[in-house]
Scaffold this active site. Structure first.
Site, PDB file in Angstrom:
ATOM      1  N   SER A  80       0.840  -1.201   0.000  1.00 16.48           N
ATOM      2  CA  SER A  80       0.000   0.000   0.000  1.00 16.48           C
ATOM      3  C   SER A  80       0.871   1.245   0.000  1.00 16.48           C
ATOM      4  CB  SER A  80      -0.903   0.010   1.235  1.00 16.48           C
ATOM      5  OG  SER A  80      -1.537   1.272   1.365  1.00 16.48           O
TER       6      SER A  80
ATOM      7  N   HIS B 186      -1.282  -1.325  -4.263  1.00 15.80           N
ATOM      8  CA  HIS B 186      -2.542  -0.963  -3.614  1.00 15.80           C
ATOM      9  C   HIS B 186      -2.570   0.540  -3.371  1.00 15.80           C
ATOM     10  CE1 HIS B 186      -6.176  -2.076  -1.386  1.00 15.80           C
ATOM     11  NE2 HIS B 186      -5.846  -1.113  -0.541  1.00 15.80           N
TER      12      HIS B 186
ATOM     13  N   ASP C 163      -4.727   3.546  -1.761  1.00 14.43           N
ATOM     14  CA  ASP C 163      -5.815   3.917  -0.848  1.00 14.43           C
ATOM     15  C   ASP C 163      -6.238   5.350  -1.111  1.00 14.43           C
ATOM     16  OD1 ASP C 163      -6.189   1.575   0.856  1.00 14.43           O
ATOM     17  OD2 ASP C 163      -4.143   1.952   1.544  1.00 14.43           O
TER      18      ASP C 163
ATOM     19  N   MET D   5      -8.766   8.293  -0.004  1.00 15.06           N
ATOM     20  CA  MET D   5      -9.598   8.685   1.139  1.00 15.06           C
ATOM     21  C   MET D   5      -9.992  10.145   1.019  1.00 15.06           C
ATOM     22  SD  MET D   5      -7.558   6.629   4.162  1.00 15.06           S
ATOM     23  CE  MET D   5      -5.953   7.306   3.794  1.00 15.06           C
TER      24      MET D   5
ATOM     25  N   HIS E 226      -8.444   1.317  -4.036  1.00 18.03           N
ATOM     26  CA  HIS E 226      -9.471   1.162  -3.004  1.00 18.03           C
ATOM     27  C   HIS E 226     -10.070   2.529  -2.702  1.00 18.03           C
ATOM     28  CE1 HIS E 226     -10.291   0.037   1.507  1.00 18.03           C
ATOM     29  NE2 HIS E 226     -11.408   0.214   0.807  1.00 18.03           N
TER      30      HIS E 226
ATOM     31  N   MET F  72     -12.189   4.819  -0.730  1.00 21.59           N
ATOM     32  CA  MET F  72     -12.872   5.068   0.546  1.00 21.59           C
ATOM     33  C   MET F  72     -13.429   6.487   0.486  1.00 21.59           C
ATOM     34  SD  MET F  72     -10.059   3.281   3.047  1.00 21.59           S
ATOM     35  CE  MET F  72      -8.680   3.532   1.913  1.00 21.59           C
TER      36      MET F  72
ATOM     37  N   MET G  16     -11.524  -5.639   5.400  1.00 21.48           N
ATOM     38  CA  MET G  16     -10.765  -4.705   6.214  1.00 21.48           C
ATOM     39  C   MET G  16     -10.583  -5.301   7.609  1.00 21.48           C
ATOM     40  SD  MET G  16      -9.994  -2.247   4.229  1.00 21.48           S
ATOM     41  CE  MET G  16      -9.221  -1.237   5.500  1.00 21.48           C
TER      42      MET G  16
ATOM     43  N   GLY H 194      -9.009   4.262   7.140  1.00 28.06           N
ATOM     44  CA  GLY H 194      -8.735   5.675   7.339  1.00 28.06           C
ATOM     45  C   GLY H 194      -7.306   5.993   7.700  1.00 28.06           C
ATOM     46  N   PHE H 195      -6.629   5.047   8.340  1.00 28.05           N
ATOM     47  CA  PHE H 195      -5.250   5.278   8.756  1.00 28.05           C
ATOM     48  C   PHE H 195      -4.432   4.004   8.625  1.00 28.05           C
ATOM     49  CE2 PHE H 195      -7.758   8.369  11.128  1.00 28.05           C
ATOM     50  CZ  PHE H 195      -7.040   9.542  10.923  1.00 28.05           C
ATOM     51  N   GLY H 196      -3.157   4.153   8.312  1.00 30.64           N
ATOM     52  CA  GLY H 196      -2.252   3.029   8.289  1.00 30.64           C
ATOM     53  C   GLY H 196      -1.688   2.752   9.670  1.00 30.64           C
ATOM     54  N   GLY H 197      -1.023   1.607   9.808  1.00 28.93           N
ATOM     55  CA  GLY H 197      -0.315   1.290  11.042  1.00 28.93           C
ATOM     56  C   GLY H 197      -1.171   0.802  12.191  1.00 28.93           C
TER      57      GLY H 197
ATOM     58  N   ASP I   7      -6.766  -6.399   4.290  1.00 30.25           N
ATOM     59  CA  ASP I   7      -6.016  -5.159   4.478  1.00 30.25           C
ATOM     60  C   ASP I   7      -6.166  -4.693   5.915  1.00 30.25           C
ATOM     61  OD1 ASP I   7      -4.797  -2.708   4.360  1.00 30.25           O
ATOM     62  OD2 ASP I   7      -6.185  -1.815   2.929  1.00 30.25           O
ATOM     63  N   GLY I   8      -5.017  -4.516   6.589  1.00 33.39           N
ATOM     64  CA  GLY I   8      -5.020  -3.955   7.936  1.00 33.39           C
ATOM     65  C   GLY I   8      -4.245  -4.806   8.924  1.00 33.39           C
ATOM     66  N   GLY I   9      -3.119  -4.301   9.369  1.00 37.17           N
ATOM     67  CA  GLY I   9      -2.329  -5.032  10.348  1.00 37.17           C
ATOM     68  C   GLY I   9      -1.711  -6.311   9.821  1.00 37.17           C
TER      69      GLY I   9
ATOM     70  N   GLY J 114       1.172  -2.319   4.224  1.00 43.21           N
ATOM     71  CA  GLY J 114       1.681  -0.962   4.135  1.00 43.21           C
ATOM     72  C   GLY J 114       3.013  -0.819   4.833  1.00 43.21           C
TER      73      GLY J 114
END
Length: 220
Positions: free
Chosen positions: A9, A34, A36, A38, A67, A69, A138, A143-146, A176-178, A198
């Site tokens: 990402s 990827h 993102d 937003m 993606h 959003m 998700m 909305g946020f990475g990390g 996607d996510g963590g 990411g």
């Protein structure tokens, strides 16, 4: 077993050198890029628009996995397709008629994806699964990475794997996510076929991107 697709990402990349970062991900062994998008309305952050996608498109031959959003989403589908999106993924909550939105994505020439937030049940895909080429789960709130991986994503992935298998179609099941070398094995075991990463790819030394991708793919 099919190769696990890795989609770095660019949200976690260095925005001052996005072209280089996209090239580096491809050279490091990524399968997709990827992107993102937003809007600060549908999700609590603002990232990039079609012009940025267009500017980085010449830097890679990999599929751009975009993606969205954003809400409303329909007015921007053709713009992102024209900018170079190969896959366009939307949220069911981003407009009143997700079936029509997916039709519009396919009509643009892009592959169509649907994304499910942590609070969106797997059953949402039932009426539209024939229109999708990708389902994105998700495993954090968008909305946020990390962010840290949300455990309830795992049973949702398992449900979606069964739904996809029942269609007999080769629908990508992306998470996607963590996602990192620790969480990837559990996600793949649950049935995912593609991983968005990411900070697990772009965090730190650019010379380590290939090692980062190998670590995620190897663990999975």
């Amino acid at each position: 077993m099919a190769r696990t697709l890795i989609a770095p990402s660019i949200l976690a990349a260095d925005f001052a050198r996005l072209g280089e970062e996209v090239r580096a991900a491809e050279a490091a062994g990524a399968d997709m890029i990827h992107v993102d998008v937003m809007d600060g309305h549908f999700v609590p952050n603002i990232s990039i628009g079609p012009s940025v996608v267009k500017s980085i498109r010449p830097h890679s031959k990999l599929p751009f996995d975009v993606h969205l959003m954003i809400a409303p989403v329909d007015p921007f589908i053709q713009q992102f397709r024209d900018a170079g999106a190969d896959i366009i993924t939307v949220h069911p909550e981003a407009g009143p008629h997700v079936h029509r939105t997916l039709q519009a994505i396919r009509a643009s020439g892009a592959k169509a994806g649907v994304s499910l937030n942590p609070g969106t049940p797997a059953e949402v895909v039932d009426p539209i699964i024939d229109l999708v080429d990708l389902i994105l789960v998700m495993s954090v709130n968008p909305g946020f990475g990390g962010q840290s991986f949300i455990e309830t994503a795992l049973p949702k992935i398992e449900k979606l794997r069964k739904k996809i298998d029942a269609t007999g179609r080769d629908i990508i099941l992306e998470v996607d996510g963590g996602v990192n070398a620790k969480t990837a094995p559990r996600v793949i075991e649950a049935g995912a076929t593609a991983l968005v990463a990411g900070t697990a790819v772009y965090g730190g030394d650019p010379t380590k991107y290939a090692d980062n991708i190998r670590a995620i793919r190897g663990s999975a």
